[in-house]
Design a protein around this motif. Structure first.
Motif, PDB file in Angstrom:
ATOM      1  N   GLY A  61       0.817  -1.206   0.000  1.00 54.49           N
ATOM      2  CA  GLY A  61       0.000   0.000   0.000  1.00 54.49           C
ATOM      3  C   GLY A  61       0.848   1.253   0.000  1.00 54.49           C
ATOM      4  N   LEU A  62       0.193   2.384  -0.163  1.00 56.23           N
ATOM      5  CA  LEU A  62       0.872   3.674  -0.188  1.00 56.23           C
ATOM      6  C   LEU A  62       0.205   4.613   0.796  1.00 56.23           C
ATOM      7  CD1 LEU A  62       2.842   5.753  -1.423  1.00 56.23           C
ATOM      8  CD2 LEU A  62       1.107   6.209  -3.178  1.00 56.23           C
ATOM      9  N   SER A  63       0.992   5.203   1.693  1.00 59.19           N
ATOM     10  CA  SER A  63       0.498   6.204   2.635  1.00 59.19           C
ATOM     11  C   SER A  63       1.100   7.552   2.292  1.00 59.19           C
ATOM     12  CB  SER A  63       0.869   5.832   4.079  1.00 59.19           C
ATOM     13  OG  SER A  63       0.145   4.706   4.515  1.00 59.19           O
ATOM     14  N   ILE A  64       0.250   8.552   2.154  1.00 61.51           N
ATOM     15  CA  ILE A  64       0.689   9.903   1.826  1.00 61.51           C
ATOM     16  C   ILE A  64       0.700  10.752   3.092  1.00 61.51           C
ATOM     17  CG2 ILE A  64       0.230  11.972   0.466  1.00 61.51           C
ATOM     18  CD1 ILE A  64       1.022   9.585  -1.211  1.00 61.51           C
ATOM     19  N   GLN A  65       1.850  11.296   3.418  1.00 59.59           N
ATOM     20  CA  GLN A  65       1.956  12.219   4.539  1.00 59.59           C
ATOM     21  C   GLN A  65       1.637  13.626   4.038  1.00 59.59           C
ATOM     22  OE1 GLN A  65       3.033  11.873   8.115  1.00 59.59           O
ATOM     23  NE2 GLN A  65       1.873  13.767   7.820  1.00 59.59           N
TER      24      GLN A  65
ATOM     25  N   PRO B   2       4.611  -2.564   7.853  1.00 56.08           N
ATOM     26  CA  PRO B   2       5.571  -3.201   6.936  1.00 56.08           C
ATOM     27  C   PRO B   2       5.084  -3.338   5.496  1.00 56.08           C
ATOM     28  CG  PRO B   2       4.573  -4.829   8.384  1.00 56.08           C
ATOM     29  CD  PRO B   2       4.150  -3.495   8.904  1.00 56.08           C
ATOM     30  N   CYS B   3       3.807  -3.078   5.237  1.00 55.75           N
ATOM     31  CA  CYS B   3       3.299  -3.205   3.871  1.00 55.75           C
ATOM     32  C   CYS B   3       2.773  -1.869   3.333  1.00 55.75           C
ATOM     33  CB  CYS B   3       2.201  -4.262   3.792  1.00 55.75           C
ATOM     34  SG  CYS B   3       2.828  -5.952   3.945  1.00 55.75           S
ATOM     35  N   GLU B   4       3.277  -0.763   3.873  1.00 56.97           N
ATOM     36  CA  GLU B   4       2.850   0.551   3.395  1.00 56.97           C
ATOM     37  C   GLU B   4       4.065   1.428   3.122  1.00 56.97           C
ATOM     38  OE1 GLU B   4      -0.055   2.479   5.817  1.00 56.97           O
ATOM     39  OE2 GLU B   4      -1.350   0.709   5.894  1.00 56.97           O
ATOM     40  N   GLN B   5       4.182   1.839   1.879  1.00 56.74           N
ATOM     41  CA  GLN B   5       5.251   2.750   1.507  1.00 56.74           C
ATOM     42  C   GLN B   5       4.849   4.190   1.822  1.00 56.74           C
ATOM     43  OE1 GLN B   5       5.818   1.649  -2.617  1.00 56.74           O
ATOM     44  NE2 GLN B   5       7.430   0.225  -2.052  1.00 56.74           N
ATOM     45  N   ARG B   6       5.862   5.051   1.918  1.00 57.24           N
ATOM     46  CA  ARG B   6       5.622   6.435   2.329  1.00 57.24           C
ATOM     47  C   ARG B   6       5.961   7.390   1.199  1.00 57.24           C
ATOM     48  NH1 ARG B   6       8.345   9.110   7.632  1.00 57.24           N
ATOM     49  NH2 ARG B   6       6.933   7.607   8.562  1.00 57.24           N
ATOM     50  N   ALA B   7       5.106   8.406   1.037  1.00 59.48           N
ATOM     51  CA  ALA B   7       5.387   9.549   0.168  1.00 59.48           C
ATOM     52  C   ALA B   7       4.812  10.779   0.862  1.00 59.48           C
ATOM     53  CB  ALA B   7       4.781   9.355  -1.216  1.00 59.48           C
ATOM     54  N   TRP B   8       5.177  11.949   0.357  1.00 62.07           N
ATOM     55  CA  TRP B   8       4.760  13.204   0.982  1.00 62.07           C
ATOM     56  C   TRP B   8       4.035  14.095  -0.014  1.00 62.07           C
ATOM     57  CZ3 TRP B   8       9.163  10.605   2.019  1.00 62.07           C
ATOM     58  CH2 TRP B   8       9.512  10.393   3.365  1.00 62.07           C
ATOM     59  N   GLU B   9       3.103  14.887   0.508  1.00 61.71           N
ATOM     60  CA  GLU B   9       2.434  15.910  -0.299  1.00 61.71           C
ATOM     61  C   GLU B   9       2.454  17.224   0.481  1.00 61.71           C
ATOM     62  OE1 GLU B   9      -1.408  16.725  -3.122  1.00 61.71           O
ATOM     63  OE2 GLU B   9      -0.581  14.744  -2.781  1.00 61.71           O
ATOM     64  N   PHE B  10       3.259  18.180  -0.020  1.00 59.59           N
ATOM     65  CA  PHE B  10       3.402  19.489   0.623  1.00 59.59           C
ATOM     66  C   PHE B  10       2.353  20.448   0.076  1.00 59.59           C
ATOM     67  CE2 PHE B  10       7.382  17.443   1.343  1.00 59.59           C
ATOM     68  CZ  PHE B  10       7.873  17.967   2.533  1.00 59.59           C
TER      69      PHE B  10
END
Length: 299
Positions: A27-31, A116-124
């Protein structure tokens, strides 16, 4: 109110590169990053850069108000004409959002702590754009609104691009000294142009695209790659046309389904996947490094 700190996209990723192996259902989690947490999140990015020195970006902006000459299409412009057009728009229009995804040389993306199954990306989210004052393309603003962008909330709680750039410059300095930093985008003319604008303190872009490339390398402090340019020169005819999602699909790069209000974060993640696929392709053919500094439409 701004959205929750993490927006999760546990979409059907199939199998995705995962620290050298493959993991199902990644999965993908957006900070989401605002004025309240941008320093903390940039500190997190700083701590990750030693292990993940590739920065994939995607910029969202309020459209374009300067267009190609009558009867001309942007794709038919010369590099000088294309750069003049990009410069005119970026000089005048503020950035709205910036997506950032980090990865290492093998395309591994940092994971969310404890997940452990979630990647991280950011949105400013930036506060510079004033819908009532600044010029913009109405159709582009309508699209951003359809993706959940709230311009009033951004003005009230977003981070100033000047504050972001000042802190980012400090974050990048150690990686720049190590010499292992690289930047990636897809169709990155506007993405890299907005990064240069912010890191130069909001100054107008250089007069020519040759000067722009030199300034981008100096300010970003690392190699610069455009996944679209690489795809178009990969020797695969099916990659010579199409946008971010279609090229990603042809390469087998996972496509998260971004739910509002995120757009730039998921797009930076997809751009990261395209760059990784292209880098592997050219590494296999032993000439990937020659694409350093080549941006789609400027060459």
């Amino acid at each position: 109110m701004f959205p929750p700190p993490f927006l999760q996209f546990p979409q059907p990723y199939g199998f995705f590169p995962y620290y050298g192996g493959y993991a199902p259902e990644m999965g993908l989690s957006i900070q989401v990053v605002t004025a309240a947490n941008f320093e903390a999140e940039l500190n997190t990015i700083a701590a990750l850069l030693r292990r993940f020195p590739v920065i994939a970006i995607d910029a969202e902006y309020p459209g374009t108000v300067h267009r190609p000459p009558a009867g001309r299409r942007e794709g038919g412009l010369t590099p000088d004409e294309r750069y003049t057009l990009v410069k005119a728009n970026v000089d005048e229009l503020p950035v709205v959002r910036l997506g950032i995804t980090l990865c290492d040389a093998d395309g591994n993306v940092p994971l969310v702590a404890g997940r452990p199954c979630e990647q991280r990306a950011w949105e400013f989210i930036f506060s510079d754009f004033d819908l009532l004052r600044d010029r913009h393309a109405p159709e582009s603003v309508a699209f951003l609104r359809s993706r959940g962008v709230d311009f009033r909330q951004a003005r009230e709680g977003g981070v100033r691009s000047a504050a972001f750039a000042a802190r980012l410059a400090a974050v990048l300095a150690p990686a720049q000294l190590r010499g292992d930093l690289a930047w990636a985008a897809f169709g990155g003319a506007y993405d890299f142009a907005y990064m240069v604008k912010m890191l130069s303190g909001g100054q107008p872009l250089p007069g020519t695209w040759h000067e722009f490339i030199a300034q981008a390398r100096a300010l970003l402090g690392g190699r610069v790659f455009d996944g679209k340019y690489m795809a178009e020169h990969s020797g695969r005819p099916d990659l010579c046309r199409g946008g971010l999602r279609s090229v990603a699909a042809r390469l087998g790069v996972p496509l998260p389904n971004p739910a509002p209000p995120c757009l730039a974060g998921p797009k930076s993640h997809t751009a990261c996947g395209i760059y990784t696929a292209m880098r592997r392709h050219f590494r296999d053919h032993d000439h990937g490094a020659c694409f350093d500094g080549l941006i789609d439409g400027f060459h």
